[in-house]
Design an enzyme around this catalytic site. Structure first.
Site, PDB file in Angstrom:
ATOM      1  N   PHE A 115       0.811  -1.219   0.000  1.00 25.02           N
ATOM      2  CA  PHE A 115       0.000   0.000   0.000  1.00 25.02           C
ATOM      3  C   PHE A 115       0.840   1.264   0.000  1.00 25.02           C
ATOM      4  O   PHE A 115       0.367   2.338  -0.375  1.00 25.02           O
ATOM      5  CB  PHE A 115      -0.968  -0.012   1.190  1.00 25.02           C
ATOM      6  CG  PHE A 115      -0.412   0.458   2.505  1.00 25.02           C
ATOM      7  CD1 PHE A 115      -0.687   1.734   2.981  1.00 25.02           C
ATOM      8  CD2 PHE A 115       0.365  -0.382   3.290  1.00 25.02           C
ATOM      9  CE1 PHE A 115      -0.196   2.173   4.203  1.00 25.02           C
ATOM     10  CE2 PHE A 115       0.847   0.035   4.510  1.00 25.02           C
ATOM     11  CZ  PHE A 115       0.574   1.326   4.975  1.00 25.02           C
ATOM     12  N   LYS A 116       2.103   1.151   0.380  1.00 27.24           N
ATOM     13  CA  LYS A 116       2.960   2.341   0.416  1.00 27.24           C
ATOM     14  C   LYS A 116       3.142   2.950  -0.977  1.00 27.24           C
ATOM     15  O   LYS A 116       3.429   4.137  -1.107  1.00 27.24           O
ATOM     16  CB  LYS A 116       4.315   1.991   1.034  1.00 27.24           C
ATOM     17  CG  LYS A 116       4.240   1.352   2.422  1.00 27.24           C
ATOM     18  CD  LYS A 116       3.623   2.254   3.454  1.00 27.24           C
ATOM     19  CE  LYS A 116       3.432   1.573   4.795  1.00 27.24           C
ATOM     20  NZ  LYS A 116       4.619   1.324   5.570  1.00 27.24           N
ATOM     21  N   ASP A 117       2.964   2.131  -2.018  1.00 25.94           N
ATOM     22  CA  ASP A 117       3.071   2.657  -3.391  1.00 25.94           C
ATOM     23  C   ASP A 117       2.036   3.744  -3.669  1.00 25.94           C
ATOM     24  O   ASP A 117       2.262   4.628  -4.493  1.00 25.94           O
ATOM     25  CB  ASP A 117       2.873   1.535  -4.412  1.00 25.94           C
ATOM     26  CG  ASP A 117       4.030   0.553  -4.448  1.00 25.94           C
ATOM     27  OD1 ASP A 117       5.183   0.987  -4.255  1.00 25.94           O
ATOM     28  OD2 ASP A 117       3.776  -0.643  -4.669  1.00 25.94           O
ATOM     29  N   THR A 150       7.629   0.399   3.438  1.00 27.48           N
ATOM     30  CA  THR A 150       7.938   1.786   3.090  1.00 27.48           C
ATOM     31  C   THR A 150       9.293   1.879   2.404  1.00 27.48           C
ATOM     32  O   THR A 150       9.465   2.613   1.430  1.00 27.48           O
ATOM     33  CB  THR A 150       7.930   2.684   4.345  1.00 27.48           C
ATOM     34  OG1 THR A 150       6.606   2.788   4.844  1.00 27.48           O
ATOM     35  CG2 THR A 150       8.442   4.075   4.024  1.00 27.48           C
TER      36      THR A 150
END
Length: 500
Positions: A115-117, A150
């Site tokens: 999800f950090k993308d 991250t």
């Protein structure tokens, strides 16, 4: 003309434009930048987003927060980030239907499968645009502490970006094999990756100390360089996360799953509190979100805090199968408390000084009440996490990673405890192949003596799913970064890298 400026959680007198907040990352007083007020979305505005693409929705929301950016600059940022080159799906954030009224928000269709993308594909655009407005001519050195996801997402976002360098610190034994492989094989001439003997909190505390170390900053100035951060302490990392909660709600309205105004609960597996804070911001802006359900693993410091109002990191640290949540100091909680105290920077300084010195603090009764009104918290251990993976796969043929499984288990517990059957969105934060050993083990597979690439084939065969190419391709990439350092050696490592 509406102008949005940013304050520091530790000094309410600070008042800076978004470009400054993003380029600096952390306020010089050690506080986090927060918007001076949250923009409100009317029903008309929310409904107008329904027929837009993800990038178009992002543009409309960013215009409210980045008032010192031109419209063309914002379009450049969102179109550069949210496209079919960077994401494997046209919708950017996919919504899967587990059962009627329960939705999985898949935030892992980007280049690093996490999800950090969603934030770190756009942050390089936001940061370089901000730098031209505030520190033009200087280089930017980005420091990142990571519990696994991250780091890789930031490395991928910033590799070979002109005028920047990036250094990532990760806990030596606190990430999955695939997460480590992704980081240590990272390409790019401006990147560096360093393992730290310790846990994520050691990495995060070390980065924060370097940011405010006057002797380090003095040497940085000689190199015509300034620090910034790609962690969610940087507003430019947190703001993009608000987008996918806004977008998910309007998408469910567009698809006929929700009627406008109907409440939607949100479940988030979180350690640093940034992802669930973004959902809270979306709610405060007017998105009809009901209960925010905070899911933790065995490192349940957030669960205890939400339930008691006492934050106490003086406890055993567990290395779990959901390593991105193996955190005992949740940085973004400071932002929430700043808002809930009515911007009382004196209280924030008092509480976070106590956290630094004594490892604990207790909030007042009014803040406790406000937290209980908005949040529910629960936790589960590794066995329960694996049990959830197997349960969902056996019943629905849906494969979850370990972090999503924590969220699912806590949500099931929440329903049993409260009887609340409000329609619910579960944030799925990583592709299951990033944590293949734990997932395969959960499904009854034998992992002893198997390397991560043999395991990919076994998991694909067992589940009839496919590993993303971004993960399987790491097999043939050379390992560039080896060795480890102690936390007290981090500043020296940073300066050595910058002065190369």
């Amino acid at each position: 003309m509406f102008v949005m400026n940013y304050k520091s959680t530790r000094d309410v007198k600070v008042n800076v434009p978004s470009a400054y907040a993003i380029s600096q990352g952390l306020s010089s007083d050690g506080g986090l930048f927060v918007p001076e007020n949250l923009p409100k979305l009317s029903e008309e505005k929310i409904m107008s987003l329904c027929d837009m693409s993800y990038a178009e929705r992002a543009y409309e929301i960013f215009r409210l927060f980045l008032t010192d950016f031109t419209d063309d600059e914002i379009k450049h940022c969102v179109n550069g980030a949210y496209n079919d080159k960077n994401f494997a799906t046209d919708n950017i954030a996919e919504i899967s239907h587990l059962i009627p009224g329960t939705y999985i928000l898949e935030l892992w269709h980007g280049p690093t499968c996490a999800f950090k993308d969603m934030a770190l594909q756009i942050l390089p655009y936001l940061l370089t645009t901000s730098a031209k407005k505030t520190i033009d001519g200087k280089k930017i050195s980005i420091l990142v502490a990571t519990s696994g996801d991250t780091g890789k997402a930031a490395l991928e976002g910033f590799k070979d970006v002109d005028g920047t360098s990036i250094m990532v610190f990760y806990p030596e034994d606190g990430v999955s094999n695939m997460q480590k492989r992704q980081m240590t094989t990272q390409e790019g001439s401006n990147v560096n990756v360093c393992a730290v003997v310790g846990n994520f909190d050691d990495c995060q505390s070390g980065v924060k100390q370097i940011f405010t170390d006057k002797s380090v900053i003095a040497q940085l100035e000689k190199a015509n360089t300034v620090f910034s951060s790609a962690n969610s302490i940087n507003w430019g990392r947190l703001a993009p996360q608000i987008i996918y909660y806004v977008s998910s709600y309007v998408q469910l309205v567009k698809d006929g799953e929700l009627k406008y105004g109907e409440k939607l609960n949100v479940v988030v597996p979180t350690g640093n509190f940034g992802n669930i804070l973004a959902a809270y911001y979306a709610k405060q802006m007017g998105i009809p979100i009901g209960k925010l359900i905070c899911a933790s693993n065995a490192n349940n410091v957030l669960t205890d805090f939400i339930n008691t109002g006492i934050y106490d990191r003086n406890r055993k640290f567990y290395t779990t199968v959901s390593p991105s949540m193996d955190i005992l100091i949740s940085s973004n909680l400071e932002r929430l408390l700043y808002h809930l105290t009515g911007e009382n920077d004196k209280l924030i300084n008092e509480w976070f000084t106590a956290l630094k010195n004594d490892g604990r603090y207790e909030v007042n009764d009014s803040v406790k009440a406000a937290i209980k009104e908005n949040f529910y918290a629960g936790c589960c251990d590794d066995e329960q996490t694996k049990g959830a993976i197997k349960e969902v796969f056996d019943e629905y043929s849906y494969l979850m990673d370990t972090h999503t499984a924590v969220a699912y288990k806590v949500y099931e517990d929440y329903k049993k405890k409260t009887g609340d059957n409000t329609k619910t969105l579960i944030a799925s934060t990583a592709n299951p192949y990033k944590f293949g050993f734990a997932v395969y083990d959960a499904l009854g597979g034998e992992t002893e003596g198997v390397d991560e690439f043999e395991l990919i084939g076994k998991l694909e065969k067992l589940t009839k799913t496919t590993c993303p190419k971004a993960l399987s391709d790491t097999k043939n990439k050379p390992v560039r970064f080896t060795g480890s350092i102690k936390p007290e050696e981090m500043a020296e490592a940073v300066l050595e890298f910058i002065n190369k």
